[in-house]
Design a protein around this motif. Structure first.
Motif, PDB file in Angstrom:
ATOM      1  N   ALA A 105     114.957  70.513 -25.795  1.00 38.33           N
ATOM      2  CA  ALA A 105     113.781  71.303 -25.367  1.00 38.33           C
ATOM      3  C   ALA A 105     113.465  72.550 -26.713  1.00 38.33           C
ATOM      4  O   ALA A 105     114.310  72.661 -27.578  1.00 38.33           O
ATOM      5  N   GLY A 106     112.282  72.741 -26.888  1.00 41.05           N
ATOM      6  CA  GLY A 106     111.734  73.647 -27.665  1.00 41.05           C
ATOM      7  C   GLY A 106     110.261  74.210 -27.747  1.00 41.05           C
ATOM      8  O   GLY A 106     109.851  74.166 -26.361  1.00 41.05           O
ATOM      9  N   VAL A 107     109.621  74.478 -28.915  1.00 47.84           N
ATOM     10  CA  VAL A 107     108.435  75.199 -28.903  1.00 47.84           C
ATOM     11  C   VAL A 107     107.676  74.115 -29.989  1.00 47.84           C
ATOM     12  O   VAL A 107     108.141  74.079 -31.022  1.00 47.84           O
ATOM     13  N   LEU A 108     106.225  74.114 -29.899  1.00 43.33           N
ATOM     14  CA  LEU A 108     105.530  73.747 -31.065  1.00 43.33           C
ATOM     15  C   LEU A 108     104.319  74.503 -31.142  1.00 43.33           C
ATOM     16  O   LEU A 108     103.914  75.150 -30.256  1.00 43.33           O
ATOM     17  N   PHE A 109     103.843  74.795 -32.344  1.00 47.04           N
ATOM     18  CA  PHE A 109     102.600  75.433 -32.786  1.00 47.04           C
ATOM     19  C   PHE A 109     101.775  74.522 -33.253  1.00 47.04           C
ATOM     20  O   PHE A 109     102.135  73.448 -34.365  1.00 47.04           O
ATOM     21  N   THR A 110     100.396  74.229 -32.728  1.00 46.93           N
ATOM     22  CA  THR A 110      99.336  73.459 -33.294  1.00 46.93           C
ATOM     23  C   THR A 110      98.499  74.277 -34.447  1.00 46.93           C
ATOM     24  O   THR A 110      98.607  75.634 -34.496  1.00 46.93           O
ATOM     25  N   THR A 119     101.351  70.972 -37.474  1.00 51.97           N
ATOM     26  CA  THR A 119     102.263  70.861 -36.330  1.00 51.97           C
ATOM     27  C   THR A 119     103.488  71.281 -36.669  1.00 51.97           C
ATOM     28  O   THR A 119     104.047  70.546 -37.468  1.00 51.97           O
ATOM     29  N   ARG A 120     103.928  72.663 -36.174  1.00 51.00           N
ATOM     30  CA  ARG A 120     105.294  73.003 -36.489  1.00 51.00           C
ATOM     31  C   ARG A 120     106.039  72.960 -35.295  1.00 51.00           C
ATOM     32  O   ARG A 120     105.524  73.476 -34.033  1.00 51.00           O
ATOM     33  N   ILE A 121     107.127  72.173 -35.272  1.00 47.04           N
ATOM     34  CA  ILE A 121     108.129  72.221 -34.100  1.00 47.04           C
ATOM     35  C   ILE A 121     109.525  72.830 -34.451  1.00 47.04           C
ATOM     36  O   ILE A 121     110.094  72.324 -35.284  1.00 47.04           O
ATOM     37  N   GLU A 122     110.050  73.406 -33.345  1.00 45.96           N
ATOM     38  CA  GLU A 122     111.603  73.712 -33.419  1.00 45.96           C
ATOM     39  C   GLU A 122     112.163  73.528 -31.866  1.00 45.96           C
ATOM     40  O   GLU A 122     111.635  73.421 -31.105  1.00 45.96           O
ATOM     41  N   THR A 162     119.442  79.155 -34.137  1.00 39.17           N
ATOM     42  CA  THR A 162     118.802  78.513 -35.314  1.00 39.17           C
ATOM     43  C   THR A 162     118.473  77.198 -35.119  1.00 39.17           C
ATOM     44  O   THR A 162     119.477  76.231 -35.286  1.00 39.17           O
ATOM     45  N   PRO A 163     117.321  76.790 -34.583  1.00 38.44           N
ATOM     46  CA  PRO A 163     116.745  75.544 -34.192  1.00 38.44           C
ATOM     47  C   PRO A 163     116.603  74.520 -35.109  1.00 38.44           C
ATOM     48  O   PRO A 163     116.480  75.030 -36.361  1.00 38.44           O
ATOM     49  N   ASP A 164     116.805  73.210 -34.953  1.00 37.93           N
ATOM     50  CA  ASP A 164     116.237  72.112 -35.896  1.00 37.93           C
ATOM     51  C   ASP A 164     114.575  72.424 -35.996  1.00 37.93           C
ATOM     52  O   ASP A 164     113.994  72.919 -34.898  1.00 37.93           O
ATOM     53  N   SER A 165     114.094  72.425 -37.260  1.00 39.46           N
ATOM     54  CA  SER A 165     112.501  72.507 -37.383  1.00 39.46           C
ATOM     55  C   SER A 165     111.955  71.564 -38.169  1.00 39.46           C
ATOM     56  O   SER A 165     112.574  71.016 -38.987  1.00 39.46           O
ATOM     57  N   TRP A 166     110.734  71.180 -37.816  1.00 35.25           N
ATOM     58  CA  TRP A 166     109.914  70.080 -38.562  1.00 35.25           C
ATOM     59  C   TRP A 166     108.617  70.511 -38.744  1.00 35.25           C
ATOM     60  O   TRP A 166     107.983  71.431 -38.157  1.00 35.25           O
ATOM     61  N   GLN A 207      97.292  76.224 -30.030  1.00 39.83           N
ATOM     62  CA  GLN A 207      98.219  76.392 -28.954  1.00 39.83           C
ATOM     63  C   GLN A 207      99.537  76.680 -29.338  1.00 39.83           C
ATOM     64  O   GLN A 207     100.283  76.010 -30.377  1.00 39.83           O
ATOM     65  N   ASP A 208     100.372  77.535 -28.617  1.00 38.89           N
ATOM     66  CA  ASP A 208     101.937  77.722 -28.810  1.00 38.89           C
ATOM     67  C   ASP A 208     102.411  76.999 -27.547  1.00 38.89           C
ATOM     68  O   ASP A 208     102.118  77.465 -26.323  1.00 38.89           O
ATOM     69  N   VAL A 209     103.105  76.003 -27.602  1.00 40.44           N
ATOM     70  CA  VAL A 209     103.333  75.060 -26.539  1.00 40.44           C
ATOM     71  C   VAL A 209     104.951  74.840 -26.475  1.00 40.44           C
ATOM     72  O   VAL A 209     105.709  74.651 -27.234  1.00 40.44           O
TER      73      VAL A 209
END
Length: 378
Positions: A144-149, A153-156, A171-175, A235-237
């Motif tokens: 699970a995690g968070v994404l910002f559009t 798009t940033r995903i952790e 400290t999550p993986d990030s893309w 959005q912050d999802v």
């Protein structure tokens, strides 16, 4: 009195529930739930009225008899101006009407916690606050995690429930995805995971591999774009994956621009580097804080240096000049609040609490992710 999540509106159900209702009505994957509306809110240390508990008991079978998530949905949170990220309480792994009723009461009381009151004060919000409470089926997430559009798009993400990511406790993986293509990836540490109410160690093999596949990243980015199009802006999802299914758990407006993704390259000399968390520069003496017992040592203008922060530390954000943490991600609640308050922050600086001596002046650059002794020029 209870409102089915599909029918939630901002005035009675708060920003969090209302946004999820719009996603549900559009056919997007949101766990079923119901809302205890803000009209039921009572500022009291007593339990809920018996008739409300009876109504909750009748509603629970409609969303599943398993574990539940009970979350605040204040009328002043998840707006275009303020997220109130992490300022009100959430309870996971709740079961049965009595536990749900107790969690609802505790969500109400969190409206008056020190962190929530200070957050409203810092924003100059003098309105009388009220809160609805959202009750949903808990997704037993594999990851699970968070994404910002936005333009990108940033995903952790991390293993287990997203509580680890939003709390800053890993400290999550990030893309970063640009135009649907993965343009940057960074492996996190992911040492612990949360499953329902249990925190446990992550196996070394899982720490050392990414927790999302490229296909999952592409699907997440697509859902994020759909949410942004539907809700009318970036959005912050929050999301979770169980099996092969993606669920959307929250969607709120992005209130502050993210710093640019860090670029590869070493830094010599005495500079420490981490993840740019909140843009801006500030100088001040290091104040190493290891827990609430150290709060009294913090003075105006200090640089808060800590292992991680949680929402209970928000009042310090109105005192310090900058924040440096050893773990945590760009999309955590603490980082979001720092950006809203214009407080420079650098995250995931390895061994920061030992490498930065207490009282030594440092300069923090939250845009580049660098922390250097104050006498050294950038």
């Amino acid at each position: 009195m209870l409102i089915d999540l599909t029918d939630a509106e901002p005035a009675t159900s708060g920003g969090k529930a209302a946004a999820l209702a719009r996603l549900l009505r559009a056919g997007m994957p949101v766990p079923p739930g119901f809302v205890v509306p803000s009209t039921a809110y009572q500022r009291t240390d007593e339990g809920l009225p018996a008739e409300l508990i009876d109504e909750i008991a009748q509603a629970l079978p409609r969303i599943g008899d398993g574990h539940l998530a009970v979350r605040s949905s204040a009328t002043s949170e998840d707006t275009t101006h303020a997220t109130a990220a992490g300022q009100h309480d959430t309870f996971l792994g709740v079961r049965g009407p009595d536990q749900v009723a107790d969690a609802v009461r505790r969500c109400w009381l969190s409206l008056w916690s020190a962190r929530a009151v200070e957050y409203r004060r810092r924003r100059g919000d003098t309105r009388s606050p009220s809160v609805a409470v959202l009750v949903q089926r808990l997704v037993d997430a594999d990851v699970a995690g968070v994404l910002f559009t936005g333009d990108d798009t940033r995903i952790e993400a991390s293993w287990g429930l997203g509580a680890s990511v939003v709390s800053g406790h890993v400290t999550p993986d990030s893309w970063t995805l640009t135009g649907g293509e993965i343009t940057r990836r960074s492996l996190g540490t992911k040492k612990t995971r949360v499953d329902r109410t249990v925190t446990r160690e992550v196996a070394r093999a899982d720490r050392e591999r990414f927790c999302l596949t490229d296909d999952e990243l592409t699907r997440l980015a697509q859902l994020g774009r759909q949410a942004a199009d539907l809700l009318g802006g970036p959005q912050d999802v929050e999301w979770a994956i169980a099996g092969s299914r993606i669920w959307l758990l929250q969607s709120r407006p992005v209130t502050s621009a993210l710093p640019p993704a860090p670029t590869a390259g070493g830094d010599g000399g005495e500079a420490l580097t981490g993840t740019p968390g909140s843009p801006g520069r500030a100088t001040g003496p290091v104040r190493v804080v290891r827990g609430p017992a150290d709060f009294a040592r913090v003075r105006p203008g200090d640089v808060l240096v800590c292992r991680t922060t949680d929402p209970a530390w928000t009042p310090l954000f109105g005192v310090v000049a900058a924040v440096v943490t050893e773990i945590g991600g760009l999309l955590s609640h603490a980082a979001i609040v720092a950006r809203e308050q214009g407080l420079p922050a650098v995250l995931a600086v390895r061994d920061a609490t030992t490498a930065l001596p207490d009282g030594v002046p440092v300069e923090v650059d939250g845009s580049s992710g660098r922390v250097v002794p104050a006498h050294r020029p950038y």
